[in-house]
Write a protein that holds these residues in place. Structure first.
Motif, PDB file in Angstrom:
ATOM      1  N   GLU A  63      76.018  89.737  54.981  1.00 15.24           N
ATOM      2  CA  GLU A  63      75.880  90.423  53.616  1.00 15.24           C
ATOM      3  C   GLU A  63      74.529  91.043  53.126  1.00 15.24           C
ATOM      4  O   GLU A  63      74.640  92.383  52.537  1.00 15.24           O
ATOM      5  CB  GLU A  63      76.502  89.539  52.275  1.00 15.24           C
ATOM      6  N   HIS A  78      72.419  88.753  43.620  1.00 15.34           N
ATOM      7  CA  HIS A  78      73.359  88.009  44.712  1.00 15.34           C
ATOM      8  C   HIS A  78      72.541  87.135  45.560  1.00 15.34           C
ATOM      9  O   HIS A  78      73.198  86.050  46.036  1.00 15.34           O
ATOM     10  CB  HIS A  78      73.829  89.244  45.368  1.00 15.34           C
ATOM     11  N   HIS A  82      73.338  83.161  46.704  1.00 13.43           N
ATOM     12  CA  HIS A  82      73.403  82.652  48.094  1.00 13.43           C
ATOM     13  C   HIS A  82      72.175  81.510  48.363  1.00 13.43           C
ATOM     14  O   HIS A  82      72.677  80.334  48.610  1.00 13.43           O
ATOM     15  CB  HIS A  82      73.113  83.661  48.935  1.00 13.43           C
ATOM     16  N   HIS A 117      82.142  83.052  43.494  1.00 11.96           N
ATOM     17  CA  HIS A 117      81.416  83.920  44.253  1.00 11.96           C
ATOM     18  C   HIS A 117      82.170  85.146  44.944  1.00 11.96           C
ATOM     19  O   HIS A 117      81.765  86.152  44.842  1.00 11.96           O
ATOM     20  CB  HIS A 117      80.454  82.996  45.366  1.00 11.96           C
ATOM     21  N   ASP A 122      80.966  88.641  45.098  1.00 16.09           N
ATOM     22  CA  ASP A 122      81.225  89.512  46.191  1.00 16.09           C
ATOM     23  C   ASP A 122      82.013  90.970  45.859  1.00 16.09           C
ATOM     24  O   ASP A 122      81.633  91.840  46.164  1.00 16.09           O
ATOM     25  CB  ASP A 122      81.970  88.685  47.372  1.00 16.09           C
TER      26      ASP A 122
HETATM   27 FE   LIG Z   1      77.859  86.952  48.797  1.00 16.51          FE
END
Ligand SMILES: [Fe+2]
Ligand SMILES: [Fe+2]
Length: 139
Positions: A63, A78, A82, A117, A122
């Motif tokens: 990603e 983001h 993570h 998430h 996402d």
């Molecule tokens: Fe993600």
């Protein structure tokens, strides 16, 4: 009943990403199944936890590489999510290795984190990524 069913809400419409998310859901369900056994096997739980740490690491890279390539403006926030996941997963794995009983905490954390998430954080990159990929395809 499946602990964490795969639903259309989790599906983002990008084949590679969906496949990776499905694998994370599968590992979460594997942990649940093991914990439902009369005598859960410690090695099996350890293998699932290690698999999750490894697999999420790879998935996050996929990603983040996409974000970087297309200049996704929400990348820092983001990426922070993570990193937060990785820190918590490593903490669980280390405590597990020290002999602490973390399986139920891990299972609940995984389900809650993954749903939040995938469905929120996402999903938020979809419009950006769709138009970036469309631009790339016509360039
Ligand atoms: Fe993600
Ligand atoms: Fe993801």
């Amino acid at each position: 009943m499946t602990f964490m069913p795969w639903t259309s809400e989790l599906e983002l419409g990008f084949e590679e990403i969906d496949r990776q998310h499905q694998e994370l859901v599968r590992l979460t369900n594997a942990l649940h199944e093991e914990l439902c056994c009369p005598i859960p096997r410690r090695e099996a739980i350890g293998a699932v936890l290690e698999g999750l740490v490894d697999y999420t690491h790879n998935h996050f890279i996929v990603e983040e590489v996409l974000f970087q390539r297309h200049g996704y403006p929400e990348t820092p926030a983001h990426q922070a999510e993570h990193n937060g996941f990785t820190a918590k997963a490593m903490d669980l794995l280390m405590r597990f290795e020290d002999g602490e009983e973390v399986s139920i905490e891990a299972m609940e954390f995984l389900k809650e984190w993954l749903v939040h998430h995938i469905c929120k954080v996402d999903r938020a990159y979809l419009p950006f990524l769709r138009s970036a990929l469309a631009r790339e395809a016509t360039a």
